[in-house]
Design a protein around this motif. Structure first.
Motif: not given
Length: 369
Positions: A281-285
């Motif tokens: 999710y950190s990569a997604r954002t």
């Protein structure tokens, strides 16, 4: 022996780590024990594996062990068993300056610690953790709790132990799956704030899982040192620093709730999946490089651990998992803080995560994309 001080104001104690400590419980604990009869809370599996060793050590040191043996499993962290343990301790005549021994994994440590916290407004206890997860995480720091139908660890207290004795030999009696569940918490310390230790885990995790004693002792000591330094600065989780220790837990607790806190998903397995999800999710954002995020999943996969949400086979959508998160004890004024990553070893607390976007992200993960 590695001896790590935990310098909590007003409640300092030591974590001692060495092979063979369970066979020396009597002599190690003797300076803290006031009465000949010593109450010990454990579960049936641990009692079968270590009851004779611990009991013999206490007898050799001049004590008489008194056992409360509970069913094994997460379901034991309940109101029913909390009441049973406190009633038994009262019947044993435990006083405020007496010590209760907690012999077992996180379930026994949490339950016994909470019982000690409320018995006569607080008696003392000693942690004898027998799982990797409890040795590196739950036995240190003073968080004690039980589960309720509303969620995990929602009823509890901060209550520091007087001593922690971590014996890596106890891990030899565990199934590989249990060791893996504890290993997730080891990797957490590298992921949240120590990139060099994360790299050490990538190089040595397989040896640790396969029983290498030196690797296990090093990992336990390094993890305890990391947790101790954080807890010393933020015992009651008021500044946001201690919240870093919850990396992977918001996602993980939601998965545990959805699987009914059962053996379908062990706590550490939930944390492992939770860290994979937090990294992705950190990569997604845009916070974290996607390649670094995938290092987490790749590492767990190489060790034969669950690394994909789809592997759980949940018949649920992302919104239902987010609904579980809304019962998280970290909720503050209607906002749910998330532990996210700017890179390996760079965790931080975010208070502006869009839960609708989290649900959409989870929908994709549940479908394996």
């Amino acid at each position: 022996m590695a001896v790590i001080p935990v310098n909590i104001a007003g409640h300092p104690y030591e974590v001692r780590i060495a092979a063979g400590l369970l066979a020396r419980v009597g002599e190690e604990c003797a300076p803290l024990l006031r009465k000949r009869r010593v109450p010990i809370v454990t579960d049936a599996r641990v009692h079968a594996a270590w009851g004779q060793t611990v009991g013999a050590s206490l007898v050799a040191a001049g004590f008489e062990p008194a056992w409360k043996v509970l069913p094994a499993g997460e379901q034991t962290k309940s109101w029913e068993h909390l009441a049973g343990v406190t009633d038994w301790l009262l019947a044993e005549g435990v006083e405020r300056k007496d010590h209760v021994l907690a012999l077992g994994g996180g379930v026994i440590g949490d339950l016994t610690g909470f019982a000690a916290a409320i018995l006569k407004r607080g008696c003392r206890f000693i942690q004898l953790p027998t799982t990797l997860l409890s040795q590196v995480d739950s036995s240190v720091g003073g968080k004690t709790a039980i589960n309720t139908p509303a969620g995990k660890n929602l009823v509890g207290a901060f209550h520091q132990p007087s001593l922690v004795l971590a014996d890596p030999l106890a891990l030899d009696t565990l199934p590989r799956r249990e060791v893996g569940a504890g290993y997730a918490e080891v990797l957490k310390y590298g992921l949240l704030g120590d990139e060099a230790f994360f790299a050490w885990c990538e190089d040595n995790g397989a040896a640790l899982m396969d029983g290498d004693g030196a690797a296990r002792e090093y990992a336990i000591a390094r993890s305890v040192e990391a947790k101790a330094r954080i807890v010393e600065q933020d015992e009651f989780e008021t500044t946001g620093l201690r919240a870093l220790l919850n990396l992977g837990h918001t996602f993980g607790h939601a998965l545990e709730a959805e699987t009914g806190y059962s053996d379908r998903l062990l706590h550490g397995e939930g944390v492992a999946l939770g860290m994979v999800l937090a990294a992705r999710y950190s990569a997604r954002t845009g916070l974290m490089d996607a390649g670094d995020a995938e290092r987490v999943a790749v590492h767990f996969r190489k060790l034969g651990m669950m690394a994909e949400l789809v592997e759980l086979g949940l018949n649920v959508d992302g919104q239902a998992l987010v609904a579980h998160m809304l019962h998280d004890k970290k909720m503050d004024a209607g906002t749910l803080p998330f532990l996210l990553l700017r890179g390996i070893g760079q965790a931080f607390l975010s208070k502006d995560v869009d839960l609708g976007d989290v649900a959409t992200f989870l929908d994709g993960q549940l479908q394996g994309r």
